[in-house]
Design a protein around this motif. Structure first.
Motif, short mmCIF file in Angstrom:
data_model
loop_
_atom_site.label_atom_id
_atom_site.label_comp_id
_atom_site.label_asym_id
_atom_site.label_seq_id
_atom_site.Cartn_x
_atom_site.Cartn_y
_atom_site.Cartn_z
N UNK A 147 18.05 -29.14 -5.66
CA UNK A 147 18.83 -28.95 -4.42
C UNK A 147 20.14 -29.68 -4.46
N UNK A 148 20.22 -30.73 -5.26
CA UNK A 148 21.46 -31.51 -5.31
C UNK A 148 22.52 -30.81 -6.15
N UNK A 205 26.59 -40.41 4.59
CA UNK A 205 26.17 -39.03 4.31
C UNK A 205 27.20 -38.30 3.45
N UNK A 206 28.46 -38.72 3.58
CA UNK A 206 29.52 -38.07 2.81
C UNK A 206 29.38 -38.24 1.31
N UNK A 207 28.51 -39.17 0.86
CA UNK A 207 28.25 -39.30 -0.57
C UNK A 207 27.40 -38.14 -1.10
N UNK A 208 26.69 -37.48 -0.17
CA UNK A 208 25.74 -36.46 -0.59
C UNK A 208 26.07 -35.07 -0.04
N UNK A 209 26.86 -35.02 1.03
CA UNK A 209 27.17 -33.75 1.68
C UNK A 209 28.66 -33.63 1.90
N UNK A 210 29.16 -32.39 1.88
CA UNK A 210 30.53 -32.15 2.30
C UNK A 210 30.51 -31.72 3.76
N UNK A 211 31.60 -31.92 4.44
CA UNK A 211 31.63 -31.71 5.89
C UNK A 211 31.21 -30.30 6.29
N UNK A 271 10.87 -36.28 -2.36
CA UNK A 271 11.07 -36.25 -3.81
C UNK A 271 12.56 -36.15 -4.14
N UNK A 272 13.30 -35.32 -3.38
CA UNK A 272 14.75 -35.21 -3.59
C UNK A 272 15.43 -36.55 -3.29
N UNK A 273 14.94 -37.25 -2.27
CA UNK A 273 15.50 -38.56 -1.94
C UNK A 273 15.26 -39.55 -3.07
N UNK A 274 14.05 -39.51 -3.64
CA UNK A 274 13.71 -40.41 -4.74
C UNK A 274 14.66 -40.22 -5.92
N UNK A 275 15.13 -38.98 -6.11
CA UNK A 275 16.06 -38.72 -7.22
C UNK A 275 17.38 -39.46 -7.01
N UNK A 276 17.71 -39.79 -5.76
CA UNK A 276 18.96 -40.48 -5.46
C UNK A 276 18.75 -41.94 -5.06
#
Length: 369
Positions: A368-369, A231-237, A336-341
């Motif tokens: 959103x990213x 998850x850390x690849x996509x979100x900060x703590x 759809x946002x997941x598909x982008x990644x």
């Protein structure tokens, strides 16, 4: 309509030059002061023409922009029906729409009146150019009328942006409250399941329908790999918090949920000491999907995202959708946002019967990213 009076500046300038040329046939009277006075009058009239043309352009732009914003505001007003905790923001938006419609009409009326006055003043100016003091007075009078019209139109320009943002925020707040209520029910149901030893493959969620993926028999996760690290690849703590629930999914399944709190709470299967193995294609999809929900929360609540734009591109819920309809847009667009990644057709895309999101959906989802 008045907008056909928004004449290109060059056309008006040619009209004046031609009129001045005609007036010059009166002849040179031999008085330098006379020629200077007439030249000054012509120069002033040219300046009035530029100001008038700018005023017409402002009125035209105001009318065009108001029409576009009013259409968007009406769409938001309709889509937010029954989706706010109270009617304050929606009532304010309805009032602002009416005010903007009135201001657009006022701008047109003033521009129409100015057009008539300009034509009258130009004709009078040309007719009196043989006597510069009189033509200069006409130009002065027309200049005053142009300035007054400009100020009237400028004052009539309303704004819908602030009222629209208030409604969007109210919709997000309403959604958060529904999520909070659902989360309380979900936690109570989970406690009941744990107490009774039961389980289900589709538990309730605070804000998002759980992604339930059949997990194949998998070896232990590779050394150093963890769901939280992924998850850390996509979100900060600071963007989210993480919780674990051993009864979140039926044995043999992987799932995840996200609660729209501040910060959002992601819940995964297992415990912190003994997490379920999310290190396979379906498991990674679940993790990115939940990360997308976190990003949705921040984008549409604090980063100025226009939630109405999301609603405008989402398809209607399929017949198989049994949850409240307001959950569907977040779930589908998270796919759809997941598909982008991560190039995969997610649970909700398949539920909608599609293997890919439309370009419009992908454009909105990628924000959103």
């Amino acid at each position: 309509m008045w907008h056909h009076f928004v004449t290109p500046r060059s056309v008006i300038a040619v009209t004046i030059v031609a009129s001045v040329a005609a007036a010059s046939t009166i002849g040179f009277m031999g008085y330098q002061s006379y020629e200077k006075a007439r030249s000054e009058a012509v120069s002033e009239m040219r300046e009035v023409t530029r100001d008038t043309n700018d005023t017409f352009a402002m009125a035209y732009n105001h009318s065009r922009d108001s029409k576009n914003k009013i259409e968007a505001a009406n769409a938001l007003l309709a889509s937010s029906e029954s989706k706010t905790l109270d009617s304050v923001a929606r009532d304010a938006l309805a009032a602002e729409i009416s005010a903007s419609e009135a201001s657009a009409r006022e701008a047109e009326r003033v521009a129409d009146e100015l057009s008539r006055e300009y034509k009258r003043g130009l004709a009078a100016f040309n007719a009196n150019l043989f006597w510069p003091p009189r033509s200069a007075a006409i130009a002065d009078e027309l200049s005053d009328e142009t300035e007054a019209a400009y100020l009237q139109i400028h004052a009539s320009v309303g704004t819908l942006d602030k009222a629209m943002k208030a409604v969007e925020d109210a919709v997000v707040a309403w959604q958060a409250e529904q999520d909070r209520i659902a989360a309380e029910k979900a936690k109570a149901a989970a406690a009941t399941r744990r107490a009774s030893g039961g389980g289900t493959s589709k538990p309730s969620s605070g804000s998002t329908t759980p992604n339930v993926i059949a997990a194949p028999p998998a070896p232990a996760a590779p050394t150093g790999w963890s769901a939280q690290g992924f998850l850390g690849q996509y979100l900060v703590a600071s963007e989210y918090s993480l919780d674990w629930d051993p009864a979140l999914c039926e044995p043999g399944y992987i799932c995840g949920t996200t609660l729209f709190s501040n910060p959002p709470l992601i819940t995964l299967m297992g415990t912190a000491a003994a997490p379920a193995n999310y290190d396979f294609g379906g498991g990674r999809y679940v993790l990115i999907h939940e990360a997308a929900h976190v990003k949705q929360y921040w984008y549409y609540t604090s980063r100025g995202g226009n939630y109405a734009a999301l609603l405008a591109v989402v398809p209607a819920p399929p017949a198989s959708w049994t949850r409240p309809p307001e959950y569907w847009p977040l779930e589908y667009m998270a796919d759809c946002s997941t598909t982008a990644k991560y190039a995969v057709a997610g649970t909700y895309m398949r539920m909608a019967g599609v293997s890919s999101c439309t370009p419009e959906q992908m454009a909105e989802a990628a924000k959103v990213w």
